[in-house]
Design a protein around this motif. Structure first.
Motif, PDB file in Angstrom:
ATOM      1  N   ARG A  43      70.154 -13.687 -21.887  1.00 36.56           N
ATOM      2  CA  ARG A  43      70.467 -14.924 -22.608  1.00 36.56           C
ATOM      3  C   ARG A  43      70.651 -16.042 -21.593  1.00 36.56           C
ATOM      4  NH1 ARG A  43      75.404 -12.126 -25.984  1.00 36.56           N
ATOM      5  NH2 ARG A  43      74.149 -10.661 -27.207  1.00 36.56           N
ATOM      6  N   TYR A  44      70.048 -17.180 -21.868  1.00 37.81           N
ATOM      7  CA  TYR A  44      70.186 -18.356 -21.013  1.00 37.81           C
ATOM      8  C   TYR A  44      70.918 -19.449 -21.778  1.00 37.81           C
ATOM      9  CZ  TYR A  44      66.500 -15.974 -18.401  1.00 37.81           C
ATOM     10  OH  TYR A  44      65.768 -15.052 -17.711  1.00 37.81           O
ATOM     11  N   SER A  45      71.718 -20.228 -21.073  1.00 37.71           N
ATOM     12  CA  SER A  45      72.419 -21.335 -21.725  1.00 37.71           C
ATOM     13  C   SER A  45      72.538 -22.520 -20.779  1.00 37.71           C
ATOM     14  CB  SER A  45      73.805 -20.908 -22.223  1.00 37.71           C
ATOM     15  OG  SER A  45      74.645 -20.528 -21.147  1.00 37.71           O
ATOM     16  N   ILE A  46      72.522 -23.701 -21.371  1.00 40.56           N
ATOM     17  CA  ILE A  46      72.713 -24.968 -20.637  1.00 40.56           C
ATOM     18  C   ILE A  46      73.898 -25.666 -21.280  1.00 40.56           C
ATOM     19  CG2 ILE A  46      71.678 -27.173 -20.001  1.00 40.56           C
ATOM     20  CD1 ILE A  46      68.937 -25.832 -20.360  1.00 40.56           C
ATOM     21  N   GLY A  47      74.898 -26.013 -20.473  1.00 39.61           N
ATOM     22  CA  GLY A  47      76.122 -26.525 -21.058  1.00 39.61           C
ATOM     23  C   GLY A  47      76.688 -27.762 -20.398  1.00 39.61           C
ATOM     24  N   VAL A  48      77.599 -28.398 -21.117  1.00 40.97           N
ATOM     25  CA  VAL A  48      78.393 -29.521 -20.613  1.00 40.97           C
ATOM     26  C   VAL A  48      79.781 -28.987 -20.298  1.00 40.97           C
ATOM     27  CG1 VAL A  48      79.404 -31.759 -21.161  1.00 40.97           C
ATOM     28  CG2 VAL A  48      77.093 -31.204 -21.954  1.00 40.97           C
ATOM     29  N   ASP A  49      80.302 -29.347 -19.124  1.00 39.82           N
ATOM     30  CA  ASP A  49      81.614 -28.895 -18.688  1.00 39.82           C
ATOM     31  C   ASP A  49      82.553 -30.089 -18.532  1.00 39.82           C
ATOM     32  OD1 ASP A  49      81.283 -25.839 -17.462  1.00 39.82           O
ATOM     33  OD2 ASP A  49      79.430 -27.011 -17.408  1.00 39.82           O
ATOM     34  N   LEU A  65      83.977 -33.878 -15.161  1.00 40.82           N
ATOM     35  CA  LEU A  65      82.828 -33.787 -16.058  1.00 40.82           C
ATOM     36  C   LEU A  65      81.632 -33.279 -15.267  1.00 40.82           C
ATOM     37  CD1 LEU A  65      81.735 -34.452 -18.935  1.00 40.82           C
ATOM     38  CD2 LEU A  65      81.069 -36.688 -18.019  1.00 40.82           C
ATOM     39  N   GLY A  66      80.851 -32.416 -15.897  1.00 42.08           N
ATOM     40  CA  GLY A  66      79.678 -31.876 -15.217  1.00 42.08           C
ATOM     41  C   GLY A  66      78.806 -31.092 -16.170  1.00 42.08           C
ATOM     42  N   GLY A  67      77.950 -30.269 -15.605  1.00 40.37           N
ATOM     43  CA  GLY A  67      77.049 -29.447 -16.392  1.00 40.37           C
ATOM     44  C   GLY A  67      76.750 -28.159 -15.658  1.00 40.37           C
ATOM     45  N   SER A  68      76.244 -27.173 -16.385  1.00 44.23           N
ATOM     46  CA  SER A  68      75.948 -25.885 -15.767  1.00 44.23           C
ATOM     47  C   SER A  68      74.858 -25.152 -16.523  1.00 44.23           C
ATOM     48  CB  SER A  68      77.214 -25.018 -15.710  1.00 44.23           C
ATOM     49  OG  SER A  68      77.722 -24.792 -17.013  1.00 44.23           O
ATOM     50  N   VAL A  69      74.206 -24.250 -15.814  1.00 42.00           N
ATOM     51  CA  VAL A  69      73.241 -23.330 -16.416  1.00 42.00           C
ATOM     52  C   VAL A  69      73.755 -21.916 -16.170  1.00 42.00           C
ATOM     53  CG1 VAL A  69      71.263 -24.869 -16.201  1.00 42.00           C
ATOM     54  CG2 VAL A  69      71.823 -23.331 -14.325  1.00 42.00           C
ATOM     55  N   GLN A  70      73.494 -21.036 -17.122  1.00 44.98           N
ATOM     56  CA  GLN A  70      74.012 -19.678 -17.000  1.00 44.98           C
ATOM     57  C   GLN A  70      73.014 -18.677 -17.557  1.00 44.98           C
ATOM     58  OE1 GLN A  70      78.253 -18.926 -17.693  1.00 44.98           O
ATOM     59  NE2 GLN A  70      77.704 -17.283 -19.126  1.00 44.98           N
ATOM     60  N   ALA A  71      72.942 -17.523 -16.907  1.00 45.27           N
ATOM     61  CA  ALA A  71      72.163 -16.394 -17.406  1.00 45.27           C
ATOM     62  C   ALA A  71      73.116 -15.240 -17.662  1.00 45.27           C
ATOM     63  CB  ALA A  71      71.100 -15.991 -16.398  1.00 45.27           C
ATOM     64  N   ASP A  72      73.011 -14.629 -18.842  1.00 50.14           N
ATOM     65  CA  ASP A  72      73.786 -13.437 -19.202  1.00 50.14           C
ATOM     66  C   ASP A  72      72.828 -12.253 -19.218  1.00 50.14           C
ATOM     67  OD1 ASP A  72      75.782 -15.289 -19.570  1.00 50.14           O
ATOM     68  OD2 ASP A  72      75.879 -15.082 -21.744  1.00 50.14           O
ATOM     69  N   ILE A  73      73.032 -11.313 -18.295  1.00 54.34           N
ATOM     70  CA  ILE A  73      72.128 -10.178 -18.122  1.00 54.34           C
ATOM     71  C   ILE A  73      72.799  -8.934 -18.697  1.00 54.34           C
ATOM     72  CG2 ILE A  73      70.846  -8.817 -16.432  1.00 54.34           C
ATOM     73  CD1 ILE A  73      71.242 -11.316 -14.524  1.00 54.34           C
ATOM     74  N   PRO A  74      72.196  -8.290 -19.703  1.00 48.98           N
ATOM     75  CA  PRO A  74      72.859  -7.166 -20.370  1.00 48.98           C
ATOM     76  C   PRO A  74      73.020  -5.943 -19.477  1.00 48.98           C
ATOM     77  CG  PRO A  74      70.601  -7.371 -21.134  1.00 48.98           C
ATOM     78  CD  PRO A  74      70.868  -8.570 -20.274  1.00 48.98           C
ATOM     79  N   VAL A  75      74.215  -5.334 -19.553  1.00 47.19           N
ATOM     80  CA  VAL A  75      74.501  -4.072 -18.878  1.00 47.19           C
ATOM     81  C   VAL A  75      74.680  -2.987 -19.927  1.00 47.19           C
ATOM     82  CG1 VAL A  75      76.095  -2.837 -17.359  1.00 47.19           C
ATOM     83  CG2 VAL A  75      75.581  -5.240 -16.926  1.00 47.19           C
ATOM     84  N   ILE A  76      75.560  -3.262 -20.890  1.00 54.49           N
ATOM     85  CA  ILE A  76      75.716  -2.417 -22.072  1.00 54.49           C
ATOM     86  C   ILE A  76      75.303  -3.272 -23.252  1.00 54.49           C
ATOM     87  CG2 ILE A  76      77.320  -1.127 -23.525  1.00 54.49           C
ATOM     88  CD1 ILE A  76      79.042  -0.683 -21.045  1.00 54.49           C
ATOM     89  N   SER A  77      74.264  -2.867 -23.953  1.00 52.52           N
ATOM     90  CA  SER A  77      73.660  -3.682 -25.009  1.00 52.52           C
ATOM     91  C   SER A  77      74.692  -4.241 -25.963  1.00 52.52           C
ATOM     92  CB  SER A  77      72.646  -2.840 -25.788  1.00 52.52           C
ATOM     93  OG  SER A  77      72.047  -3.601 -26.807  1.00 52.52           O
ATOM     94  N   ASN A  78      74.618  -5.561 -26.169  1.00 50.79           N
ATOM     95  CA  ASN A  78      75.430  -6.283 -27.149  1.00 50.79           C
ATOM     96  C   ASN A  78      76.905  -6.428 -26.794  1.00 50.79           C
ATOM     97  OD1 ASN A  78      73.031  -6.091 -28.658  1.00 50.79           O
ATOM     98  ND2 ASN A  78      73.767  -4.270 -29.732  1.00 50.79           N
ATOM     99  N   PHE A  81      77.871  -7.972 -20.194  1.00 53.26           N
ATOM    100  CA  PHE A  81      76.821  -8.712 -19.515  1.00 53.26           C
ATOM    101  C   PHE A  81      77.270  -9.099 -18.114  1.00 53.26           C
ATOM    102  CE2 PHE A  81      76.109  -9.231 -23.968  1.00 53.26           C
ATOM    103  CZ  PHE A  81      74.738  -9.346 -24.154  1.00 53.26           C
ATOM    104  N   VAL A  82      76.337  -9.114 -17.175  1.00 51.79           N
ATOM    105  CA  VAL A  82      76.555  -9.746 -15.876  1.00 51.79           C
ATOM    106  C   VAL A  82      76.166 -11.211 -16.026  1.00 51.79           C
ATOM    107  CG1 VAL A  82      75.742  -9.911 -13.487  1.00 51.79           C
ATOM    108  CG2 VAL A  82      76.162  -7.663 -14.508  1.00 51.79           C
ATOM    109  N   THR A  83      77.007 -12.108 -15.551  1.00 57.28           N
ATOM    110  CA  THR A  83      76.725 -13.544 -15.662  1.00 57.28           C
ATOM    111  C   THR A  83      76.408 -14.139 -14.293  1.00 57.28           C
ATOM    112  OG1 THR A  83      79.034 -14.231 -15.395  1.00 57.28           O
ATOM    113  CG2 THR A  83      78.284 -13.750 -17.642  1.00 57.28           C
ATOM    114  N   VAL A  84      75.500 -15.099 -14.294  1.00 56.74           N
ATOM    115  CA  VAL A  84      75.180 -15.894 -13.107  1.00 56.74           C
ATOM    116  C   VAL A  84      75.231 -17.358 -13.535  1.00 56.74           C
ATOM    117  CG1 VAL A  84      73.488 -16.397 -11.324  1.00 56.74           C
ATOM    118  CG2 VAL A  84      73.708 -14.064 -12.202  1.00 56.74           C
ATOM    119  N   ASN A  85      76.037 -18.166 -12.873  1.00 59.90           N
ATOM    120  CA  ASN A  85      76.294 -19.536 -13.307  1.00 59.90           C
ATOM    121  C   ASN A  85      76.229 -20.489 -12.111  1.00 59.90           C
ATOM    122  OD1 ASN A  85      78.138 -21.942 -13.739  1.00 59.90           O
ATOM    123  ND2 ASN A  85      78.235 -21.090 -15.795  1.00 59.90           N
ATOM    124  N   ALA A  86      75.544 -21.606 -12.288  1.00 54.40           N
ATOM    125  CA  ALA A  86      75.513 -22.647 -11.258  1.00 54.40           C
ATOM    126  C   ALA A  86      75.577 -24.001 -11.943  1.00 54.40           C
ATOM    127  CB  ALA A  86      74.248 -22.539 -10.409  1.00 54.40           C
TER     128      ALA A  86
END
Length: 201
Positions: A43-49, A65-78, A81-86
Motif C-alpha cells: 500500500r502506498y500513501s501520500i500525506g499532509v503532516d 507543516l510538511g508532507g510525506s510518502v509511505q509504503a506499507d509492505i505486508p508481512v502477515i496478510s491484512n 506491515f513493514v513501513t517505509v516513510n520519507a
C-alpha cells in the motif's frame, strides 16, 4: 554535499526494499482488515503532516507543516506491515521573541526518513512505530553543530476504504522526537505531537 549523499543513499536503500518486496508479492491481495484491495499487497500513501511542538522545543517553535510518502509492505496478510516513510517537515519559529521586534527564530527544515512496523489491532485501527534519521537542511542558519539526528515516532491511527478499487484514507496521530542537534543543548531536540492525513492506493 555530504548530507545529500546520505539522503540519497537512504532513499535508494528504502526504495530497493520496497521494490524487492513488491517483486515477491505478485499475486493480488484482498485486505479484509481494512476492506480494501491492493494489486500486489503493498500500500502506498501520500500525506499532509502537521503538528504542535512539545517540551523545551515549544519555547521557540510554534507549529510545523510538511508532507510525506509511505509504503506499507505486508508481512502477515491484512494485519502486520513493514513501513517505509520519507518526507519534509518545516517547523516554524516564533516571531518577536521577548517582545523584541525582529527577534525571530529561524525555522527548522527537516527531512525525516523512517522505517518501522504497522499492526492492525482490530479492522481499520492500527498502532505503528517507526525510527530512522532526520536530516537538518539548514544547520548553519539554525546555529547547531549536527545535521543528522536519530528520530522515533510511535503512532495510532485509522485506515478506511473510499473506493472499491482499493483507495483509502489513512489518518494517524503520533509523537515524534529526535536526539539533540546541538551538543549539550536540550532545546535542540525536536519533539512534537503530529497529525498525518494521507490518501492511499
Amino acid at each position: 554535499m555530504k548530507n545529500s549523499f546520505k539522503i540519497s543513499a537512504l532513499v535508494l536503500a528504502f526504495a530497493g526494499l520496497a521494490f524487492g518486496a513488491k517483486a515477491q508479492t505478485s499475486t493480488p491481495t484482498t485486505t479484509t482488515t481494512t476492506s480494501t484491495t491492493t494489486n500486489n499487497g503493498i500500500r502506498y500513501s501520500i500525506g499532509v503532516d502537521a503538528g504542535i511542538p512539545l517540551g523545551n522545543f515549544k519555547d521557540n517553535y510554534k507549529w510545523n507543516l510538511g508532507g510525506s510518502v509511505q509504503a506499507d509492505i505486508p508481512v502477515i496478510s491484512n494485519q502486520l506491515f513493514v513501513t517505509v516513510n520519507a518526507g519534509y517537515n518545516n517547523i516554524f519559529g516564533k516571531k518577536n521573541i521577548g517582545g523584541v521586534q525582529g527577534a525571530d527564530v529561524t525555522n527548522f527544515q527537516l527531512i525525516p526518513v523512517k522505517a518501522g512496523l504497522k499492526y492492525f489491532i482490530i479492522p481499520n485501527f492500527y498502532v505503528q512505530g517507526e525510527a530512522g534519521a532526520a536530516f537538518l537542511l539548514n544547520k548553519k542558519d539554525v546555529g547547531v553543530n549536527k545535521s543528522t539526528a536519530f528520530v522515533y515516532a510511535p503512532q495510532v491511527g485509522v485506515q478506511f476504504p473510499i473506493s472499491a478499487n482499493g483507495n483509502f484514507i489513512d489518518a494517524g496521530i503520533r509523537y515524534e522526537a529526535t536526539t539533540k542537534y546541538a551538543t549539550g543543548v536540550d532545546q535542540s531536540k525536536v519533539s512534537f505531537l503530529g497529525l498525518r492525513v494521507a490518501y492511499g492506493f
